[in-house]
Design an enzyme around this catalytic site. Structure first.
Site: not given
Ligand SMILES: O=P(O)(O)OC[C@H]1O[C@H](OP(=O)(O)OP(=O)(O)O)[C@H](O)[C@@H]1O
Ligand SMILES: O=c1cc[nH]c(=O)[nH]1
Ligand SMILES: [Mg+2]
Length: 212
Positions: A106, A110, A203, A206
């Protein structure tokens, strides 16, 4: 939540584990274990409506009719990275399931999802799909994943398994596709200015991989 397309897993064991998952002092090791366990419990609920077919088996005593899972074969599709943490729990429940990967991150400004990797089973179009990702925040990533699977030919109900959802995300993903069902352990208050779920758990990626 009062919507037949949304299932909240309110089992006490699930709620207990979720409370530890949310705690900022929970270690990465314990966080990973809890994500796997919660995925298994949630998978149990998400597979409750799988069709059964009658087969004849032989017990040591006699032949008997018994029931086994029939219908479409299953595929689990984690949204990377964080979704990876849920795969083993679901596979413990459904060992024969195929696994497809969708890499998405994400954008921090944005909040739009970007696809950076995909590898789906060749026969994905004929399978029942469980998409797994711990977090449903704005719903952008999940809606994009569902759209991607539809493009790949997936038909019928797509089940989205998350651990924590914001109401905004649930609304967005239900609006994006008429045949998606959401399974979650909690529906939280909403999103903060960075589109993180409140109270959420931070997160998830993470915390699973210890990258912060
Ligand atoms: O509903 P949204 O607003 O789209 O957010 C949720 C997304 O954000 C996080 O991933 P992230 O982009 O942090 O990637 P990661 O799993 O690599 O940490 C999470 O695991 C979802 O995929
Ligand atoms: O709260 C949140 C939103 C997006 N992605 C995450 O991992 N946590
Ligand atoms: Mg993430």
């Amino acid at each position: 939540m009062d919507n037949e397309r949304v299932v909240v897993i309110d089992h006490p064991m699930v709620q207990h584990k979720l409370s530890i998952l949310r705690d900022r002092d929970t270690s990465s090791k314990q966080f990973r274990e809890l994500v796997r366990e919660l995925a298994l419990f949630e998978g149990y609920e998400a597979t409750r409506d799988l069709p059964l077919e009658t087969v004849t088996i032989s017990t040591p005593i006699c032949d008997a009719e018994a029931r086994q899972i029939g219908g479409k074969k299953l595929a689990v599709v984690p949204i990377l990275r964080a979704g990876l943490g849920m795969v083993d729990g679901v596979l413990e429940l459904i060992p024969a399931a195929r696994v497809g990967h969708l890499g998405m991150f994400r954008d921090e400004e944005t909040h739009e999802p970007h696809v950076y990797y995909d590898k789906l089973p060749a026969d994905i179009a004929g399978r029942q799909v469980l998409v797994v990702d711990p977090m449903l925040a704005t719903g952008g990533s999940a809606a994009a994943a569902v759209g991607y699977l539809r493009e790949a030919g997936v038909k019928g109900t797509i089940k989205l398994m998350v651990l924590v959802a914001a109401p905004e995300g649930i609304e967005a993903v239900l609006a994006a596709d008429p045949d998606v069902r959401v399974y979650t352990c909690a529906v939280d208050e909403g999103l903060n200015e960075n589109a993180y779920i409140v109270p959420g758990l931070g997160d998830a990626g993470d915390r699973i991989f210890g990258t912060k």
